[in-house]
Design a protein around this motif. Structure first.
Motif, PDB file in Angstrom:
ATOM      1  N   TYR A 107       0.833  -1.209   0.000  1.00  0.00           N
ATOM      2  CA  TYR A 107       0.000   0.000   0.000  1.00  0.00           C
ATOM      3  C   TYR A 107       0.867   1.258   0.000  1.00  0.00           C
ATOM      4  O   TYR A 107       0.580   2.232  -0.711  1.00  0.00           O
ATOM      5  N   ASP A 108       1.944   1.239   0.786  1.00  0.00           N
ATOM      6  CA  ASP A 108       2.869   2.368   0.816  1.00  0.00           C
ATOM      7  C   ASP A 108       3.448   2.646  -0.568  1.00  0.00           C
ATOM      8  O   ASP A 108       3.542   3.794  -1.008  1.00  0.00           O
ATOM      9  N   ARG A 109       3.843   1.580  -1.283  1.00  0.00           N
ATOM     10  CA  ARG A 109       4.394   1.732  -2.641  1.00  0.00           C
ATOM     11  C   ARG A 109       3.325   2.253  -3.598  1.00  0.00           C
ATOM     12  O   ARG A 109       3.621   3.052  -4.484  1.00  0.00           O
ATOM     13  N   TYR A 110       2.071   1.797  -3.406  1.00  0.00           N
ATOM     14  CA  TYR A 110       0.972   2.264  -4.254  1.00  0.00           C
ATOM     15  C   TYR A 110       0.774   3.772  -4.101  1.00  0.00           C
ATOM     16  O   TYR A 110       0.665   4.501  -5.095  1.00  0.00           O
ATOM     17  N   VAL A 111       0.745   4.250  -2.854  1.00  0.00           N
ATOM     18  CA  VAL A 111       0.562   5.688  -2.615  1.00  0.00           C
ATOM     19  C   VAL A 111       1.746   6.472  -3.170  1.00  0.00           C
ATOM     20  O   VAL A 111       1.572   7.526  -3.794  1.00  0.00           O
ATOM     21  N   ALA A 112       2.956   5.966  -2.975  1.00  0.00           N
ATOM     22  CA  ALA A 112       4.163   6.675  -3.424  1.00  0.00           C
ATOM     23  C   ALA A 112       4.218   6.815  -4.939  1.00  0.00           C
ATOM     24  O   ALA A 112       4.640   7.858  -5.463  1.00  0.00           O
ATOM     25  N   LEU A 117       2.534  13.368  -5.128  1.00  0.00           N
ATOM     26  CA  LEU A 117       2.433  14.709  -4.541  1.00  0.00           C
ATOM     27  C   LEU A 117       1.734  14.683  -3.182  1.00  0.00           C
ATOM     28  O   LEU A 117       2.020  15.502  -2.312  1.00  0.00           O
ATOM     29  N   HIS A 118       0.806  13.746  -3.009  1.00  0.00           N
ATOM     30  CA  HIS A 118       0.078  13.643  -1.747  1.00  0.00           C
ATOM     31  C   HIS A 118       0.735  12.674  -0.773  1.00  0.00           C
ATOM     32  O   HIS A 118       0.257  12.511   0.361  1.00  0.00           O
ATOM     33  N   TYR A 119       1.780  11.984  -1.215  1.00  0.00           N
ATOM     34  CA  TYR A 119       2.406  10.925  -0.413  1.00  0.00           C
ATOM     35  C   TYR A 119       2.834  11.389   0.983  1.00  0.00           C
ATOM     36  O   TYR A 119       2.497  10.750   1.976  1.00  0.00           O
TER      37      TYR A 119
END
Length: 303
Positions: A107-112, A117-119
């Motif tokens: 999930y962290d990689r997906y957001v990144a 910009l929102h990470y």
């Protein structure tokens, strides 16, 4: 029983192999924890979760491998009733935590990748702490219920556990009572603990793949796909072998085959995780180089 049915020469070879893997696993994961703590450049959310994963892998290895090495070296295959229950408890605790932590890393990689910009806003310090706690917590109730329930059954058959650690399926074979309800619980537990995080990982990496396809540079695409495929390889090895073991806790498959399956998620995955997730990462390698340089410079300054 571990691998006591094999010839002594093979057992000696296995001892050297597993000892090497064990030392590589401990050094690799300890190195990641120390480097990501020491280098300010690696204080990002991704490395926070990878530190958690490395700490978990160290615990996972300490629960199983030292006893297995002692069995191979000294041929002492005995373990106390309490020792067996304790080993099973911590195996389930670390195993369940790893299932959810791998999903958190995905999930962290997906957001990144999909929301760069929102990470920093999405993965703030408070969110990171909550996600880490949510990954570690399920291990407690699962391990407590599974171990307490299984060891409350009467054992009136042989006292030989045909495995290299006290796992649920081989210990369940020693029970002389009706275990149908427990087996249903084990299957339902496997679905919840394995399939839900696995589905979240697949969903995350599907969205990541869609984002990668939009990258105009061929070099950038190849690099991103290389990283994601490596992550998915380790995750697949862990989840598939885990599912084959626990979806059928009393199956009649070969005990030796089950041991090989168990080796993949108890010995191989903890060694591969630091290599795949961090040591192939240029940021980690550069941080390691900086840390070593600082240590050498500090040593040279000491009279």
């Amino acid at each position: 029983m571990s691998f006591s049915s094999l010839p002594p020469e093979i057992q000696s070879l296995l001892f050297l192999t597993f000892l090497t893997i064990y030392l590589v696993t401990l050094m690799g994961n300890c190195l990641i924890i120390l480097v990501t703590l020491a280098d300010p450049m690696l204080h990002s959310p991704m490395y926070f979760f990878l530190r958690n994963l490395s700490f978990l892998e160290i615990g996972f290895n300490l629960v199983i491998v030292p006893k297995m090495l002692g069995t191979l070296l000294a041929q002492d295959t005995t373990i106390s009733f309490l020792g067996c229950a304790t080993q099973m408890y911590f195996f389930f605790f670390f195993g369940v935590a790893e299932c959810f932590l791998l999903a958190t890393v995905a999930y962290d990689r997906y957001v990144a990748i999909c929301s760069p910009l929102h990470y920093p806003v999405i993965m703030n310090q408070r969110t990171r702490a909550k996600l880490a706690a949510a990954s570690w917590f399920p291990g407690f109730p699962v391990a407590t219920v599974q171990t307490t329930w299984l060891f409350s059954f009467p054992f009136c058959r042989t006292n030989k556990v045909n495995h290299f650690f006290c796992d649920s399926p081989p210990v369940l074979r020693l029970v002389c009572a009706d275990t149908a309800l427990f087996e249903i619980y084990a299957i339902v537990g496997t679905i919840l603990v394995v399939m839900i995080p696995c589905s979240l990982i697949l969903c995350s990496y599907t969205r990541i793949a869609a984002a990668i396809l939009k990258i105009p540079s061929a070099k950038g695409k190849n690099k991103a796909f290389s990283t994601c495929s490596s992550h998915l390889l380790v995750v697949s090895l862990f989840y598939i072998s885990l599912s084959l073991t626990y979806f059928r806790p009393k199956s009649n498959n070969s005990p030796e085959g089950k041991k090989l399956l168990s080796l993949s998620y108890t010995v191989m995955t903890p060694m591969l995780n630091p290599i795949i997730y961090s040591l192939r990462n240029n940021e980690v390698k550069n941080a390691l180089s900086r840390t070593v340089s600082k240590a050498l410079a500090l040593r040279n300054c000491i009279p």
